[in-house]
Each structure stands twice: as structure tokens, then as C-alpha cells.
Design a protein around this motif. Structure first.
Motif, PDB file in Angstrom:
ATOM      1  N   HIS A 187      36.695  41.551   1.732  1.00 13.85           N
ATOM      2  CA  HIS A 187      36.428  42.018   3.043  1.00 13.85           C
ATOM      3  C   HIS A 187      35.828  40.447   3.596  1.00 13.85           C
ATOM      4  O   HIS A 187      34.976  40.078   2.699  1.00 13.85           O
ATOM      5  CB  HIS A 187      35.116  43.023   3.118  1.00 13.85           C
ATOM      6  CG  HIS A 187      35.650  44.378   2.996  1.00 13.85           C
ATOM      7  ND1 HIS A 187      36.397  45.210   4.033  1.00 13.85           N
ATOM      8  CD2 HIS A 187      35.855  45.033   1.760  1.00 13.85           C
ATOM      9  CE1 HIS A 187      36.796  46.182   3.318  1.00 13.85           C
ATOM     10  NE2 HIS A 187      36.520  46.204   2.016  1.00 13.85           N
TER      11      HIS A 187
ATOM     12  N   ASP B 247      33.754  38.461   6.389  1.00 20.45           N
ATOM     13  CA  ASP B 247      33.057  38.359   7.661  1.00 20.45           C
ATOM     14  C   ASP B 247      33.697  37.912   8.727  1.00 20.45           C
ATOM     15  O   ASP B 247      34.202  36.628   8.630  1.00 20.45           O
ATOM     16  CB  ASP B 247      31.542  37.562   7.311  1.00 20.45           C
ATOM     17  CG  ASP B 247      30.402  38.253   6.313  1.00 20.45           C
ATOM     18  OD1 ASP B 247      30.712  39.668   6.442  1.00 20.45           O
ATOM     19  OD2 ASP B 247      29.925  37.691   5.848  1.00 20.45           O
TER      20      ASP B 247
ATOM     21  N   ASP C 215      29.600  39.402  18.046  1.00 17.06           N
ATOM     22  CA  ASP C 215      28.546  39.162  17.267  1.00 17.06           C
ATOM     23  C   ASP C 215      27.696  37.927  17.164  1.00 17.06           C
ATOM     24  O   ASP C 215      26.772  37.510  17.169  1.00 17.06           O
ATOM     25  CB  ASP C 215      29.394  38.796  15.856  1.00 17.06           C
ATOM     26  CG  ASP C 215      30.056  39.938  15.285  1.00 17.06           C
ATOM     27  OD1 ASP C 215      29.498  41.103  15.429  1.00 17.06           O
ATOM     28  OD2 ASP C 215      31.204  40.148  14.675  1.00 17.06           O
TER      29      ASP C 215
ATOM     30  N   ALA D 198      31.526  33.009   6.661  1.00 14.66           N
ATOM     31  CA  ALA D 198      32.143  33.881   7.647  1.00 14.66           C
ATOM     32  C   ALA D 198      33.201  33.102   8.853  1.00 14.66           C
ATOM     33  O   ALA D 198      33.406  31.831   8.511  1.00 14.66           O
ATOM     34  CB  ALA D 198      31.104  34.292   8.863  1.00 14.66           C
TER      35      ALA D 198
END
Length: 82
Positions: free
Chosen positions: A3, A5, A11, A60
């Protein structure tokens, strides 16, 4: 399963709002940057600089529109705010 970010415009807006910037819902990353640099004080410039460093230097993944808005709007404004 891995996973990652992912930072999208919502966001990004949420992070700006958490720093105290007044950014309305539904604006683009470009518009959020433009609003963040209006009347930029020294303290807010420092907080914004830390956020930009975190986003660009972190693990990220930034959506291309967010990265482009930061590079096109925030980075030049922060250079001039020094």
C-alpha cells in the motif's frame, strides 16, 4: 500486497488546512497553492516550507497535478519569502 500513500488534491488541501490556511473544499491543487501564498507571513512560510519538504522528500506519491502545483506556485513563493 503493498500500500502506497497517495497525496491527491483533497489530501493536499487537508494538510494546508491543518496548518491554518483557509482553503475551501473542492479547489484544485493549483488554486490551493495560490490561496496559501496570499499574505504569506514569515511563520506561515516556515510551516509551508516544512510541508513542501515533507511532501517532496517523503515516501508518499504525489499526484502529478499536486507536484506541478507545488513546483509552479509554492516553491517560487517560498524562495521570495526567505
Amino acid at each position: 500486497m503493498m500500500h502506497a500513500d497517495l497525496i491527491d488534491q483533497d489530501d493536499f488541501r487537508d494538510r494546508l488546512v491543518a496548518l491554518g490556511f483557509e482553503i475551501p473544499c473542492g479547489v484544485s491543487a493549483e488554486q490551493a497553492c495560490e490561496r496559501a501564498i496570499v499574505g504569506l507571513s514569515r511563520e506561515r512560510a516556515q510551516a509551508l516550507r516544512r510541508l513542501v519538504e515533507e511532501l517532496l522528500g517523503g515516501s508518499a506519491t504525489l499526484l502529478p497535478s499536486v507536484r506541478e502545483a507545488i513546483c509552479r506556485n509554492l516553491l517560487p513563493a517560498l524562495v521570495h519569502a526567505s
